[in-house]
Motif scaffolding. Structure first.
Motif, PDB file in Angstrom:
ATOM      1  N   VAL A 302       0.846  -1.203   0.000  1.00  0.00           N
ATOM      2  CA  VAL A 302       0.000   0.000   0.000  1.00  0.00           C
ATOM      3  C   VAL A 302       0.880   1.251   0.000  1.00  0.00           C
ATOM      4  N   GLY A 303       1.909   1.252   0.846  1.00  0.00           N
ATOM      5  CA  GLY A 303       2.807   2.399   0.894  1.00  0.00           C
ATOM      6  C   GLY A 303       3.545   2.639  -0.408  1.00  0.00           C
ATOM      7  N   MET A 304       3.827   1.556  -1.145  1.00  0.00           N
ATOM      8  CA  MET A 304       4.521   1.703  -2.435  1.00  0.00           C
ATOM      9  C   MET A 304       3.701   2.485  -3.461  1.00  0.00           C
ATOM     10  N   MET A 305       2.382   2.485  -3.264  1.00  0.00           N
ATOM     11  CA  MET A 305       1.515   3.165  -4.228  1.00  0.00           C
ATOM     12  C   MET A 305       1.447   4.674  -3.985  1.00  0.00           C
ATOM     13  N   ILE A 306       2.045   5.155  -2.900  1.00  0.00           N
ATOM     14  CA  ILE A 306       2.008   6.589  -2.605  1.00  0.00           C
ATOM     15  C   ILE A 306       2.962   7.327  -3.543  1.00  0.00           C
ATOM     16  N   ASP A 307       2.414   8.235  -4.314  1.00  0.00           N
ATOM     17  CA  ASP A 307       3.200   9.045  -5.253  1.00  0.00           C
ATOM     18  C   ASP A 307       3.157  10.495  -4.784  1.00  0.00           C
ATOM     19  N   PRO A 308       4.277  11.030  -4.291  1.00  0.00           N
ATOM     20  CA  PRO A 308       4.273  12.406  -3.781  1.00  0.00           C
ATOM     21  C   PRO A 308       3.784  13.425  -4.804  1.00  0.00           C
ATOM     22  N   ALA A 309       4.084  13.182  -6.058  1.00  0.00           N
ATOM     23  CA  ALA A 309       3.646  14.122  -7.096  1.00  0.00           C
ATOM     24  C   ALA A 309       2.124  14.186  -7.170  1.00  0.00           C
ATOM     25  N   ILE A 310       1.484  13.006  -7.074  1.00  0.00           N
ATOM     26  CA  ILE A 310       0.016  12.968  -7.106  1.00  0.00           C
ATOM     27  C   ILE A 310      -0.559  13.618  -5.855  1.00  0.00           C
ATOM     28  N   ILE A 311       0.058  13.342  -4.700  1.00  0.00           N
ATOM     29  CA  ILE A 311      -0.428  13.936  -3.449  1.00  0.00           C
ATOM     30  C   ILE A 311      -0.356  15.458  -3.515  1.00  0.00           C
ATOM     31  N   TYR A 379      -5.711   5.544  -5.382  1.00  0.00           N
ATOM     32  CA  TYR A 379      -4.999   4.767  -4.364  1.00  0.00           C
ATOM     33  C   TYR A 379      -4.158   5.677  -3.462  1.00  0.00           C
ATOM     34  N   PRO A 380      -3.244   6.479  -4.008  1.00  0.00           N
ATOM     35  CA  PRO A 380      -2.468   7.344  -3.111  1.00  0.00           C
ATOM     36  C   PRO A 380      -3.322   8.372  -2.380  1.00  0.00           C
TER      37      PRO A 380
END
Length: 772
Positions: A302-311, A379-380
């Protein structure tokens, strides 16, 4: 040096990262789940992008940091392991679920959860549409926002010593209902995602199909699995029980997938069936390490799906959805609890406790991603919302009493009933129902169960047995054999559907009352016979389509033959007895081991006196102390009812009874008293937990009884050595003979050598203490 496969390198990386961050988050007193998510981000593919951007912003170059920060190379392999993690998480959830537990939480939890979840699904869908998202994204968003986090709530309640409070019990009940609703929701979302339609008829068909299969799986599972465990008990050690349980779990996962349901549903159903067996706690203990490992991999993924750019790009949407969760869940959970008759303070505390989303939201998002029906940005976004609401949960729980007090002071006096509530107890006195109500309720239940089982047997035969027979025995004789075998398999259930309750006391009372009742009772039997004829006709008509009129007569004849068969009667009763034995076996086993009967506990709970069980930790400072020394009653207000020590039960223990490691004390008290006891026990454990080694070690020493010793000619009982010297005689040597089995009446002689155990200080003063 050989080259390791990418998968092993990736697994090593995520486990090292997970280990470091779980310890860090434990130290920070934060939920371990958050540590896994952060570890996943650190080990994921987006960490290098973030470091490059930061390096460029700070030093004007993206090459300042390490040329290549270690990250996972093959996310696909990790995703596969994460899917296994979901299966283990749902299997473990099923083991802790139990359909009986769902019935016990009562209407309060069910109604409150229905209002809360239903409202959040609608609001989530509306928010998605307002953001310009498509129908499928909005539907899945509603599902994600409707689910609380069991893991986060339990962690917060444990940290704040709130597990024994009234509102915590309501929250736990709501979480149980949410768990089941989530499983149903996942199955329905899978159906909607595959069909790409959201129509009422399709949904009704999906719900009926789901409930039918769940019911059949549960009935068949309860009939077979506990019986199998009993038959194989002498062969079941930890290893074989674990392998057998996992085999059944993954077998059901395979079957569920083959009939169009999710793997998660199959795992959950298997766990809920095993939850009704005597071995459930043992299985849960054996599966826990695997669940923890694969669950960690899932949350890391789940953490791997976090994209700072998207956030960063979608920060306004994240803040909006966070506000929807924090405000919406508080309001609707509070309203749901109030609607069940609970007081305002309890309702507000319950609502503020549920103001977060968590693991089930991740699982629903994973489902949508695997089916390819939701956008990758969701997801993110949903993970970030979960992280934010997880951090806010403890603060929301802490502020809930102040908020409820503020609202209470501003409510008009005519609404006082809203503050106090009107649901005084879940255990109400029910007036005696009349015989008709009892009988009709029983008949309806019996007909529903046995008709569904008969129908399931018929469908199974049509799908597998009849095609097999027709392929090997073509023509009329194949049809005759198919019909005979199918009807024979259905016969015990068809007979039970018609004949059950026809000899009950209520039936006899009504039959002897008046002629009108007799006519109604005969009509009820005739209706059930008609249902049996319909089932028999449904088997015969497809096999012999040319002679329908004759087949109706044959179906009626077959039904009469089934009802009049004494052999089928015995077989039907034997099957029902086994099912009921399996269904109630665990409850009966637990009631035998319980400190007090369940009925007594219920009566006490109705008077706001709760019965709880605590296990004494090996690190607790109360070990070795007597109840008189501990003064539980004076300090916390609770009463010690029973001490459970292995297979021994000490009821109404005396003041001189001591407590030992792993003793289980059964206590009674109100919410506040139990909270104080829990806090004192937890604080004791915390104070005793230390990285330093214990200062007092048990050593061994020898002591020779010399001439003139006060021990000569005395027994152990007379000398009272344990109390006088605080040491223990574990062995005696006499005339080159070693004696280890001796009673308290053993008489010491000159020349005996005693083998003593105790702290070194006490061993050193043994001789002195024996002479005082």
């Amino acid at each position: 040096m050989g080259h390791l496969p990418d998968f092993i390198q990736d697994l090593a990386l995520i486990l090292i990262a997970a280990g470091v961050f779980t310890i860090l988050f434990k130290w920070l007193k934060q939920p371990v789940v958050l540590g896994y998510i952060v570890a996943g981000f650190i080990a994921g593919p987006h960490i290098n992008e973030l470091l490059t951007a930061l390096s460029g912003a700070l030093w004007g170059t993206g090459d300042f940091y390490l040329e290549k920060f270690p990250s996972v190379k093959d996310v696909g392999n990790i995703s596969t392991w994460a899917d296994i993690g979901v299966i283990f998480l749902l299997f473990a959830l099923g083991l802790d679920f139990s359909f009986k537990k769902l019935l016990k939480v009562g209407g309060t939890a069910s109604v409150a959860t229905f209002i809360n979840m239903g409202s959040m699904i609608v609001i989530g869908y509306g928010a998605g549409r307002l953001l310009g998202w498509g129908d499928m994204d909005s539907i899945f968003l509603g599902g994600m926002l409707s689910m609380s986090s069991t893991t986060i709530i339990i962690k917060a309640f444990n940290d704040m010593n709130l597990r024994k409070t009234k509102f915590a019990n309501i929250v736990f009940g709501m979480l149980i209902v949410e768990d089941l609703a989530a499983i149903v929701m996942m199955a329905l979302l899978s159906t909607v995602a595959v069909s790409r339609r959201f129509e009422g008829s399709d949904m009704a068909d999906s719900i009926f199909k789901l409930l039918f299969f769940v019911f059949i799986w549960f009935v068949v599972g309860i009939y077979l699995i506990p019986t199998m465990f009993r038959k194989l008990k002498k062969y079941l050690n930890d290893e074989t029980l674990l392998i057998l349980s996992l085999g059944l779990c993954f077998g059901m996962v395979l079957f569920a997938s083959s009939v169009g349901f999710s793997a998660a549903l199959g795992a959950f159903i298997t766990g809920s069936i095993m939850a009704e067996t005597v071995e459930s706690k043992h299985i849960e203990h054996l599966v826990e390490p695997l669940k923890n490992f694969f669950g960690a991999v899932f949350f890391v993924s789940v953490g791997m799906m976090i994209d700072p750019a998207i956030i960063w790009e979608y920060a306004p949407i994240i803040l909006l959805l966070t506000a929807v969760v924090l405000v919406g869940r508080v309001i609707f959970a509070t309203l749901g609890v109030i609607a069940t008759g609970q007081g305002l303070k309890v309702a507000v505390q319950s609502g503020f406790s549920l103001a977060q989303i968590g693991e089930f939201s991740f699982i629903i998002a994973t489902l949508g991603m695997s089916l390819g029906v939701i956008s990758e940005i969701m997801y993110p976004i949903i993970v970030t919302v979960s992280v934010i609401t997880t951090f806010t949960t403890p603060y929301f729980i802490k502020m809930s009493p102040a908020i409820s007090g503020y609202v209470e002071r501003r409510i008009p006096s005519k609404w006082d009933r809203l503050i106090c509530g009107y649901a005084f107890s879940d255990y109400k006195v029910v007036n005696r129902q009349n015989d008709w109500n009892k009988l009709l309720k029983s008949i309806l239940q019996q007909v529903s169960v046995y008709f569904a089982i008969s129908f399931a047997v018929m469908l199974t035969c049509k799908m597998y047995l009849i095609p097999f027979i027709a392929g090997n025995i073509p023509g009329i004789w194949g049809s005759v054999l198919s019909a005979a075998v199918t009807l024979m398999l259905m016969a015990p259930f068809m007979r039970a559907m018609v004949m059950k309750k026809n000899r009950s006391q209520e039936f006899k009372n009504l039959w002897n009352d008046n002629h009108f009742n007799r006519g109604m009772l005969i009509s009820a039997i005739a209706l059930r016979i008609a249902l049996a004829v319909v089932l028999a006709s449904a088997v015969l008509f497809p096999l012999f389509p040319a002679a329908k009129a004759l087949l109706i007569l044959i179906a009626l004849t077959v039904t009469v033959g089934i009802l009049s068969s004494g052999r089928l009667k015995k077989h039907s009763r034997r099957m029902e007895a086994r099912f009921l034995e399996n269904l109630g076996g665990k409850q009966e086993y637990e009631e035998k081991r319980a400190a007090i009967p369940v009925t007594v506990a219920n009566d006490m709970r109705a008077k706001d006196i709760h019965i709880e069980e605590y296990e004494i930790s090996p690190n607790s400072p109360i070990i070795g102390k007597t109840l008189q020394e501990l003064k539980f009653k004076q300090k916390t207000g609770v009463s010690i009812i029973t001490i459970l020590r292995g297979n021994r039960k000490i009821n109404i223990p005396k003041a001189g009874e001591r407590l030992y490691p792993y003793d289980k004390i059964v206590v009674s008290g109100c919410d506040g008293e139990l909270g104080e006891l829990n806090a004192s026990i937890e604080n004791g454990k915390h104070l005793e937990s230390s990285s330093e080694a214990p200062q007092h070690h048990i050593n061994l020493s020898q002591y020779e009884i010399e001439s003139g010793s006060p021990l000569t000619g005395k027994t152990i009982k007379e000398l009272n050595l344990r109390e006088r010297t605080e040491t223990l005689v574990v062995g005696i040597e006499r005339n080159d003979e070693s004696i280890v089995n001796f009673s308290s009446d053993f008489i010491f002689q000159e020349g005996d050598t005693l083998l003593l155990a105790g702290e070194q200080e006490k061993l050193d003063t043994f001789d002195e203490n024996t002479r005082t």
